[in-house]
Design a protein around this motif. Sequence first.
Motif, short mmCIF file in Angstrom:
data_model
loop_
_atom_site.label_atom_id
_atom_site.label_comp_id
_atom_site.label_asym_id
_atom_site.label_seq_id
_atom_site.Cartn_x
_atom_site.Cartn_y
_atom_site.Cartn_z
N LYS A 1 -11.58 11.72 9.58
CA LYS A 1 -11.54 13.15 9.88
C LYS A 1 -10.56 13.48 11.01
CE LYS A 1 -14.79 14.26 6.93
NZ LYS A 1 -14.48 15.08 5.72
N ASP A 2 -10.05 12.45 11.68
CA ASP A 2 -9.12 12.65 12.80
C ASP A 2 -7.69 12.46 12.31
OD1 ASP A 2 -10.07 9.79 12.64
OD2 ASP A 2 -8.35 9.56 13.96
N GLU A 3 -6.74 12.80 13.18
CA GLU A 3 -5.32 12.74 12.82
C GLU A 3 -4.65 11.42 13.19
OE1 GLU A 3 -3.79 14.82 11.07
OE2 GLU A 3 -4.57 16.85 11.36
N THR A 4 -5.37 10.50 13.79
CA THR A 4 -4.76 9.27 14.28
C THR A 4 -4.00 8.50 13.20
OG1 THR A 4 -6.41 9.07 16.03
CG2 THR A 4 -5.17 7.08 15.46
N PRO A 5 -4.57 8.31 12.00
CA PRO A 5 -3.80 7.59 10.98
C PRO A 5 -2.48 8.26 10.64
CG PRO A 5 -6.12 7.71 10.36
CD PRO A 5 -5.94 8.64 11.52
N ASN A 6 -2.46 9.59 10.61
CA ASN A 6 -1.23 10.32 10.29
C ASN A 6 -0.19 10.16 11.40
OD1 ASN A 6 -2.61 11.23 8.01
ND2 ASN A 6 -3.30 13.09 9.03
N MET B 1 0.84 -1.19 0.00
CA MET B 1 0.00 0.00 0.00
C MET B 1 0.88 1.25 0.00
SD MET B 1 -2.82 1.28 2.83
CE MET B 1 -3.77 -0.23 2.72
N SER B 2 0.54 2.20 -0.88
CA SER B 2 1.33 3.42 -0.94
C SER B 2 1.15 4.23 0.35
CB SER B 2 0.90 4.29 -2.13
OG SER B 2 -0.35 4.92 -1.87
N ILE B 3 2.09 5.12 0.58
CA ILE B 3 2.02 5.97 1.77
C ILE B 3 0.80 6.87 1.72
CG2 ILE B 3 3.16 7.90 2.96
CD1 ILE B 3 4.32 5.13 3.57
N ILE B 4 0.51 7.45 0.57
CA ILE B 4 -0.63 8.35 0.44
C ILE B 4 -1.94 7.63 0.77
CG2 ILE B 4 -1.90 9.86 -1.15
CD1 ILE B 4 0.97 10.77 -0.27
N ALA B 5 -2.03 6.36 0.42
CA ALA B 5 -3.23 5.59 0.70
C ALA B 5 -3.44 5.36 2.20
CB ALA B 5 -3.17 4.24 -0.02
N GLN B 6 -2.40 5.58 2.99
CA GLN B 6 -2.49 5.36 4.42
C GLN B 6 -2.78 6.63 5.22
OE1 GLN B 6 0.71 2.62 5.95
NE2 GLN B 6 1.38 2.64 3.82
N LEU B 7 -2.89 7.75 4.53
CA LEU B 7 -3.18 9.00 5.20
C LEU B 7 -4.66 9.09 5.58
CD1 LEU B 7 -1.12 11.39 2.89
CD2 LEU B 7 -0.51 10.67 5.22
N ALA B 8 -4.95 9.94 6.52
CA ALA B 8 -6.31 10.05 7.05
C ALA B 8 -7.35 10.32 5.96
CB ALA B 8 -6.36 11.16 8.12
N THR B 9 -7.07 11.26 5.08
CA THR B 9 -8.02 11.60 4.02
C THR B 9 -8.30 10.42 3.11
OG1 THR B 9 -7.37 13.94 4.04
CG2 THR B 9 -8.41 13.11 2.04
N SER B 10 -7.25 9.69 2.75
CA SER B 10 -7.40 8.53 1.88
C SER B 10 -8.24 7.44 2.54
CB SER B 10 -6.03 7.97 1.51
OG SER B 10 -5.25 8.93 0.83
#
Length: 207
Positions: A14-19, A1-10
């Motif tokens: 709505k929270d920052e936990t994934p980031n 999985m790409s890094i961008i796919a792991q970001l909160a928006t992806s």
Amino acid sequence: MSIIAQLATSLGRKDETPNLELAAQIAKINNKKAIQELVANLSNKSKDLQHDCIKTLYETANLKPALIAAYFNDFISLLGSKNNRLQWGAMTALNYIAAENFDAAFHALPAMAAAAEAGSVITRDHFVAILIRLCANRQYAADAFTLLNEQLRHCPANQLPMYAENALPIINESNKTAITQTLTARLNDFEKESKRKRVEKVLKKIR
């Protein structure tokens, strides 16, 4: 999985936990490719993804500054961004990586000072933190202290107690008179007595 796919928006979050979790993972395994991908996407068409990228980058920098240090100039470039989130996020990252390259930080002070003057409270907070870091380095201490003292003279009164407290470790015989004069001159600037007392406490420690 790409890094961008792991970001909160992806992930539709709505929270920052994934980031935050991603930053911890990147720092743990020294994932330089992830950093490269995040930096590249600071110009993504999606502002939400831009914000996720800068958040993940400065959180990684907080955990492992050396992993981000090579992108110092990229963060400097963002200080002029019209996107406030990118601007103060870049200054946050610069604060965390300044100690990795004091020379670069010192020579970038004009750009950082301009951003702090025009930017948000958070931008100024991290600029002052960078100045304090430079004050702790013998080579740059004198010039950095001049700029720090200027910030203490003119910063918003609400921020002054925190700045004064954070500066305590770098106060010494060569600069204590100047900073004492600056803080004393501002004792009547506070609406809240609690903030005045915090500065008075700093003054007692200096003396």
